[in-house]
Design a protein around this motif. Structure first.
Motif, short mmCIF file in Angstrom:
data_model
loop_
_atom_site.label_atom_id
_atom_site.label_comp_id
_atom_site.label_asym_id
_atom_site.label_seq_id
_atom_site.Cartn_x
_atom_site.Cartn_y
_atom_site.Cartn_z
N ARG A 121 22.49 -12.30 -18.57
CA ARG A 121 21.52 -13.22 -19.29
C ARG A 121 20.22 -12.27 -19.92
O ARG A 121 20.26 -11.05 -19.24
N PHE A 122 19.48 -12.71 -20.83
CA PHE A 122 18.56 -11.81 -21.29
C PHE A 122 17.54 -11.25 -20.18
O PHE A 122 17.20 -11.99 -19.35
N GLY A 123 17.17 -10.18 -20.35
CA GLY A 123 16.39 -9.47 -19.54
C GLY A 123 17.05 -8.46 -18.66
O GLY A 123 18.08 -7.83 -19.06
N VAL A 124 16.43 -8.15 -17.59
CA VAL A 124 16.87 -7.00 -16.87
C VAL A 124 17.84 -7.60 -15.59
O VAL A 124 17.79 -8.54 -14.79
N PHE A 125 19.21 -6.87 -15.70
CA PHE A 125 20.11 -7.06 -14.81
C PHE A 125 20.48 -6.01 -13.86
O PHE A 125 20.79 -4.89 -14.44
N CYS A 126 20.41 -6.09 -12.35
CA CYS A 126 20.72 -5.04 -11.71
C CYS A 126 21.81 -5.42 -10.72
O CYS A 126 22.13 -6.45 -10.27
N TYR A 127 22.74 -4.39 -10.60
CA TYR A 127 23.83 -4.59 -9.63
C TYR A 127 24.07 -3.10 -8.79
O TYR A 127 24.03 -2.30 -9.42
N GLN A 129 1.63 -21.38 -19.47
CA GLN A 129 1.60 -20.36 -18.30
C GLN A 129 2.83 -19.83 -17.82
O GLN A 129 3.10 -18.90 -17.60
N THR A 130 3.90 -21.16 -17.68
CA THR A 130 5.06 -20.52 -17.32
C THR A 130 5.74 -19.63 -18.46
O THR A 130 6.43 -18.70 -18.14
N LEU A 131 5.50 -19.78 -19.63
CA LEU A 131 6.12 -19.14 -20.76
C LEU A 131 5.65 -17.76 -20.83
O LEU A 131 6.53 -16.81 -20.88
N GLN A 132 4.47 -17.60 -20.36
CA GLN A 132 3.75 -16.18 -20.45
C GLN A 132 4.36 -15.42 -19.25
O GLN A 132 4.56 -14.24 -19.47
N ARG A 133 4.34 -16.21 -18.21
CA ARG A 133 5.00 -15.54 -17.09
C ARG A 133 6.44 -14.95 -17.19
O ARG A 133 6.90 -13.95 -16.93
N ALA A 134 7.35 -15.94 -17.58
CA ALA A 134 8.57 -15.57 -18.01
C ALA A 134 8.75 -14.37 -19.18
O ALA A 134 9.30 -13.45 -18.94
N PHE A 135 7.95 -14.47 -20.22
CA PHE A 135 8.19 -13.48 -21.12
C PHE A 135 7.64 -12.12 -20.47
O PHE A 135 8.55 -11.13 -20.70
N GLN A 136 6.85 -12.14 -19.68
CA GLN A 136 6.21 -10.66 -18.83
C GLN A 136 7.62 -10.28 -18.16
O GLN A 136 7.62 -8.97 -18.01
N GLN A 137 8.04 -11.24 -17.27
CA GLN A 137 9.17 -10.89 -16.45
C GLN A 137 10.15 -10.27 -17.03
O GLN A 137 10.82 -9.18 -16.63
#
Length: 263
Positions: free
Chosen positions: A35-41, A184-192
């Motif tokens: 998914r979009f964003g950082v993926f760690c394994y 606020q949810t959008l801003q937090r999600a975008f930052q993460q």
């Protein structure tokens, strides 16, 4: 297309997904989606994996692989216990570490080669490993809440909108309303997911476009400022110098050497 690969060495995979339709699995009935964003394994045991890529899809992602051999070569040896703890902390979980996205972008935009790039890459790999160790040691303690699927999808939609409208971007309230999510949810999600605030991201893509226009066209500075969204030449100069440490004229004159578009 289905790709089969086999992890033999213990390793850490950090992927910054920009746009990818990909599923990965050991069992076809238990697929996970990139998914979009950082993926760690973290691979702490030898095992086969499969990746499924839809035909005709463009894959956009940056990946860092950190093996146990590399870590041993730098003196940063992971014990079996730490490998297992890190795997437990990050595998099949949302990892809220925006700095990992920053590291991926810094490596991708680095304008160097040879020994200099090798040294830079080693340093960034160790930095990324250190972040994951710190995350692992704090796992189970209070940390940034994981994103819901709705919040993650909203952040991806917002990113797509901003990529198309960065010259005249919607205000955050209107952007959130258009994709039916709390501001606020959008801003937090975008930052993460991106490692940047919405305002920082808009500035970054404006600067990227400005560098292209400065180095690849003969347009005036005033025209470039307006084309990337600045009505005031002064504001454009200020943003440019904050980002690159030089004026637009200086960059045009000598191309200013290495440029980091994500500063």
């Amino acid at each position: 297309m289905i790709e089969r690969y086999y992890y033999q060495a213990k390793s850490i995979q950090i992927t910054f997904v920009e746009d990818m339709a990909l599923s990965y699995y050991q069992k076809k009935t238990e697929r996970n989606e990139a998914r979009f964003g950082v993926f760690c394994y973290v691979n702490n045991l030898p095992r086969p994996w499969y990746k499924r890529f839809p035909s005709g899809e463009v894959q956009k992602a940056s990946t860092i692989y950190i093996t146990d051999q590399f870590l041993e070569g730098t003196g940063a040896v992971f014990s079996d216990s730490l490998w297992n703890r890190t795997a437990h902390a990050v595998n099949n979980r949302d990892v809220s570490l925006p700095l990992l996205a920053d590291i991926c972008r810094e490596i991708k935009s680095a304008e160097m080669s040879g020994g200099a790039f090798s040294l830079f890459l080693q340093g960034k790999a160790l930095e990324a490993a250190g972040l994951l160790v710190d995350y692992t040691l704090s796992f189970g303690l209070e940390r940034t809440p994981s994103l819901t699927t709705k919040a993650r999808d909203a952040a991806k939609t917002a990113l797509q909108i901003l990529n198309q409208s960065f010259v005249q971007p919607p205000v955050i309230e209107d952007l959130a309303k258009s994709i039916e999510i709390n501001k606020q949810t959008l801003q937090r999600a975008f930052q993460q997911l991106t490692g940047q605030s919405i305002h920082e991201y808009i500035k970054a893509i404006r600067m990227e476009k400005a560098v292209f226009l400065l180095t690849e066209t003969t347009k005036t500075i005033d025209d470039i400022a307006e084309e990337v969204g600045y009505q005031s030449k002064g504001n454009f100069y200020k943003a440019f110098e904050e980002t690159f440490g030089c004026t637009p004229n200086e960059m045009r004159k000598n191309e200013a050497g290495p440029v980091n578009l994500n500063s």
